[in-house]
Scaffold this active site. Structure first.
Site, PDB file in Angstrom:
ATOM      1  NE  ARG A   1      -2.356  -2.006   3.229  1.00 40.88           N
ATOM      2  CZ  ARG A   1      -2.800  -2.198   4.470  1.00 40.88           C
ATOM      3  NH1 ARG A   1      -3.840  -1.521   4.904  1.00 40.88           N
ATOM      4  NH2 ARG A   1      -2.188  -3.051   5.268  1.00 40.88           N
TER       5      ARG A   1
ATOM      6  CD  GLN B   1       5.909 -14.162   6.728  1.00 41.88           C
ATOM      7  OE1 GLN B   1       6.063 -12.944   6.787  1.00 41.88           O
ATOM      8  NE2 GLN B   1       4.736 -14.739   6.882  1.00 41.88           N
TER       9      GLN B   1
ATOM     10  N   GLY C   1      -8.672  -4.490  13.463  1.00 36.58           N
ATOM     11  CA  GLY C   1      -9.443  -5.583  14.034  1.00 36.58           C
ATOM     12  C   GLY C   1     -10.180  -5.088  15.277  1.00 36.58           C
TER      13      GLY C   1
ATOM     14  CE1 TYR D   1      35.746  16.083  -6.429  1.00 36.03           C
ATOM     15  CE2 TYR D   1      34.243  17.373  -7.785  1.00 36.03           C
ATOM     16  CZ  TYR D   1      34.826  16.160  -7.455  1.00 36.03           C
ATOM     17  OH  TYR D   1      34.476  15.025  -8.147  1.00 36.03           O
TER      18      TYR D   1
HETATM   19  C1  UD1 Z   1      -3.128  -6.277  11.932  1.00 34.63           C
HETATM   20  C2  UD1 Z   1      -4.120  -7.089  12.758  1.00 34.63           C
HETATM   21  C3  UD1 Z   1      -5.298  -6.202  13.124  1.00 34.63           C
HETATM   22  C4  UD1 Z   1      -4.806  -4.988  13.879  1.00 34.63           C
HETATM   23  C5  UD1 Z   1      -3.739  -4.253  13.068  1.00 34.63           C
HETATM   24  C6  UD1 Z   1      -3.095  -3.171  13.924  1.00 34.63           C
HETATM   25  C7  UD1 Z   1      -3.905  -9.393  11.936  1.00 34.63           C
HETATM   26  C8  UD1 Z   1      -4.539 -10.476  11.114  1.00 34.63           C
HETATM   27  N1  UD1 Z   1      -4.560  -8.217  11.967  1.00 34.63           N
HETATM   28  O1  UD1 Z   1      -3.796  -5.893  10.731  1.00 34.63           O
HETATM   29  O2  UD1 Z   1      -6.207  -6.912  13.926  1.00 34.63           O
HETATM   30  O3  UD1 Z   1      -5.871  -4.116  14.151  1.00 34.63           O
HETATM   31  O4  UD1 Z   1      -2.680  -5.157  12.685  1.00 34.63           O
HETATM   32  O5  UD1 Z   1      -2.239  -2.384  13.130  1.00 34.63           O
HETATM   33  O6  UD1 Z   1      -2.884  -9.634  12.531  1.00 34.63           O
HETATM   34  N2  UD1 Z   1       3.431  -9.051   8.372  1.00 34.63           N
HETATM   35  C9  UD1 Z   1       4.431  -9.989   8.208  1.00 34.63           C
HETATM   36  N3  UD1 Z   1       4.193 -11.068   7.412  1.00 34.63           N
HETATM   37  C10 UD1 Z   1       3.012 -11.256   6.790  1.00 34.63           C
HETATM   38  C11 UD1 Z   1       1.984 -10.305   6.962  1.00 34.63           C
HETATM   39  C12 UD1 Z   1       2.231  -9.188   7.781  1.00 34.63           C
HETATM   40  O7  UD1 Z   1       5.527  -9.838   8.745  1.00 34.63           O
HETATM   41  O8  UD1 Z   1       2.882 -12.280   6.109  1.00 34.63           O
HETATM   42  C13 UD1 Z   1       3.711  -7.869   9.194  1.00 34.63           C
HETATM   43  C14 UD1 Z   1       3.533  -6.588   8.417  1.00 34.63           C
HETATM   44  O9  UD1 Z   1       4.758  -6.210   7.801  1.00 34.63           O
HETATM   45  C15 UD1 Z   1       3.128  -5.611   9.498  1.00 34.63           C
HETATM   46  C16 UD1 Z   1       2.408  -6.487  10.503  1.00 34.63           C
HETATM   47  O10 UD1 Z   1       2.776  -7.812  10.228  1.00 34.63           O
HETATM   48  O11 UD1 Z   1       4.217  -5.021  10.135  1.00 34.63           O
HETATM   49  C17 UD1 Z   1       0.899  -6.330  10.406  1.00 34.63           C
HETATM   50  O12 UD1 Z   1       0.495  -6.707   9.113  1.00 34.63           O
HETATM   51  P1  UD1 Z   1      -0.579  -5.879   8.314  1.00 34.63           P
HETATM   52  O13 UD1 Z   1      -0.826  -6.553   7.016  1.00 34.63           O
HETATM   53  O14 UD1 Z   1      -0.220  -4.442   8.289  1.00 34.63           O
HETATM   54  O15 UD1 Z   1      -1.837  -6.140   9.263  1.00 34.63           O
HETATM   55  P2  UD1 Z   1      -3.073  -5.225   9.433  1.00 34.63           P
HETATM   56  O16 UD1 Z   1      -3.972  -5.409   8.274  1.00 34.63           O
HETATM   57  O17 UD1 Z   1      -2.628  -3.847   9.745  1.00 34.63           O
HETATM   58 CA    CA Z   2      -0.662  -2.589   9.739  1.00 37.43          CA
END
Ligand code: UD1
Ligand code: CA
Length: 433
Positions: A15, A70, A134, A360
């Site tokens: 994003r 990951q 969430g 320079y």
């Molecule tokens: C997540 C939470 C949501 C919460 C929000 C707060 C989940 C499913 N949802 O949503 O409930 O309100 O954070 O900001 O956890 N990441 C990884 N590997 C992945 C996917 C994500 O390392 O495969 C990391 C992302 O880089 C990020 C964090 O996890 O730093 C959160 O992921 P993101 O996709 O931003 O979750 P949200 O949709 O914000």
């Molecule tokens: Ca996030």
């Protein structure tokens, strides 16, 4: 109590629409991921584990943490799974790597709760009700589950208790349940929030500081976090006795240090690594970075300072002067239109308007040394490497290439000749009487 920390930083940052992963974008000159690591380091962690992507694993910003890869961004639970074998403490705190504004206090409160499992929930004010966090569903005041916003019913979307994504979980439970989390049928991702289908005894720590849990997912989020941080820095400096004439027009860095009774005029930008001593005055429209400014120094207006420069007490830099990698001694001044680069200057020296140090030659940089009590005439050109010794006078409009010995007057320009009546002859020939 020993606690390990897992920072989730393997997401695609899609994003952001940027080629730079979001964790390396900066706020007040510091990368997002370093805010989080530095905050965790204030909480005496046992292990700090960053889960990230293979292509950024060697970043300098990860030098003091354990890095786990990951391979594919399959969701927050999959990311935690990649860190499980590095955990050795009784408890683990998990947080997202895109939340730079959280404070050590939030994490310390979470770490010291006596509950086996806990999470931080933020209470959203009405105008933030639409934010896609969430939602924490309570049942008779007790934790029930977390629903992701996109899966929430209309009624659940109105719950003002939102998931910050910061959890403390007993390491044993984490190791047991994370591998059991199933793929979400809609998104194909593994959601860490689904661990609460297994773990039901969860303390919900409610925090009204929703701004501190602001996550960076888009450039708009980044700009909001920058504005928030700049405002905090402005408030801090004013509270410490720094006079900001128009605070909202002055920009600081996370590491800026300023003593009291400094005046900073409007539209000043301060980059990384700047210290300003008491009583100094930074005039409008100056851009300064990487420098140490002692007490009662004047800088600007329209000054540009960079490259590890320093200014001793009472030094002065004026309009349209650029200084790079240079040392100004006590009461040494360059007040107008000059470029001083890779130069050391002693005390009480005056650099005339339009002076240029030619550091320079198109291939390499060379140094200029100017002593104390030197008067450099206006429009002087000093070709480095060169030494100008103490108590010398340099004639205006000269180009200097050799050492000027102490006490000398040096002039390096053609002597003036006056051809009497010659101008009148020319005017006459051109028919202008
Ligand atoms: C997540 C939470 C949501 C919460 C929000 C707060 C989940 C499913 N949802 O949503 O409930 O309100 O954070 O900001 O956890 N990441 C990884 N590997 C992945 C996917 C994500 O390392 O495969 C990391 C992302 O880089 C990020 C964090 O996890 O730093 C959160 O992921 P993101 O996709 O931003 O979750 P949200 O949709 O914000
Ligand atoms: Ca996030």
């Amino acid at each position: 109590m020993s606690v390990d920390f897992i920072i989730l930083a393997a997401g695609n940052s899609s994003r952001m629409k940027s080629s730079l992963p979001k964790f390396f974008h900066t706020i007040a000159g510091k990368p997002i991921i370093r805010y989080i690591i530095d905050t965790i380091n204030e909480c005496s962690p046992q292990n700090v584990i960053v889960v990230t992507q293979d292509k950024i694993k060697d970043s300098e910003y990860f030098s003091d943490v354990t890095v786990k890869i990951q391979p594919e961004p399959l969701g927050t639970a999959d990311a935690v799974k990649c860190a499980l074998d590095a955990l050795s403490s009784e408890y683990t705190i998990i947080l997202c790597g895109d939340m730079p504004l959280i404070s050590a206090e939030h994490l310390k409160n979470l770490a010291k709760t006596s509950s086996k499992n806990a999470l931080i929930a933020m209470t959203l004010p009405h105008e933030f009700q639409h934010m896609p966090y969430g939602r924490i569903v309570l049942d008779n005041g007790k934790f029930d589950k977390i629903v992701e916003y996109k899966n929430a019913t209309d009624a659940e979307k109105l719950i003002s208790l939102a998931n910050t994504g910061i959890y403390k979980i007993k390491t044993e439970s984490l190791k047991k349940y994370v591998p059991q989390i199933r793929k979400n049928a809609d998104s194909g991702e593994y959601y860490l929030t689904d661990i609460f289908n297994f773990i039901k005894e969860v303390e919900v720590i409610q925090s009204p500081d929703y701004e501190a849990f602001h996550g960076i997912n888009t450039m708009q989020d980044l700009a909001k976090a920058e504005a928030f941080m700049q405002n905090q820095l402005r408030q801090k400096f004013m509270a410490n006795g720094v006079n900001l004439v128009s605070p909202e027009t002055v920009y600081f860095s996370h590491d800026t240090q300023i003593e009291n009774d400094v005046v900073i005029e409007p539209n000043v930008i301060i980059g990384n690594n700047v210290k300003i001593g008491a009583g100094s005055h930074i005039y409008a429209f100056s851009h300064i970075q990487d420098c140490c400014i002692s007490q009662n120094v004047e800088i600007g207006p329209f000054a540009r300072i960079r490259g590890n420069s320093s200014f001793a007490e009472g030094a002065a830099i004026g309009n349209f002067v650029e200084v790079k990698g240079s040392v100004f001694g006590t009461k040494t001044k360059a007040k107008h239109l000059a470029y001083i680069g890779d130069t050391t200057i002693g005390e009480k020296t005056n650099i005339g308007a339009g002076t240029i140090t030619c550091n320079y030659d198109g291939v390499s940089k060379s140094k200029t040394a100017i002593g104390s009590n030197v008067f450099v005439g206006s429009n002087s050109t000093l070709i480095a490497p060169i030494t100008i010794e103490d108590n010398t006078i340099l004639g205006a409009g000269s180009t200097f290439t050799d050492t000027v010995p102490a006490g000398s007057l040096a002039i390096a320009r053609q002597r003036q000749i006056n051809l009497e009546q010659k101008a009148n002859d020319i005017w006459r020939k051109k028919g202008k009487k």
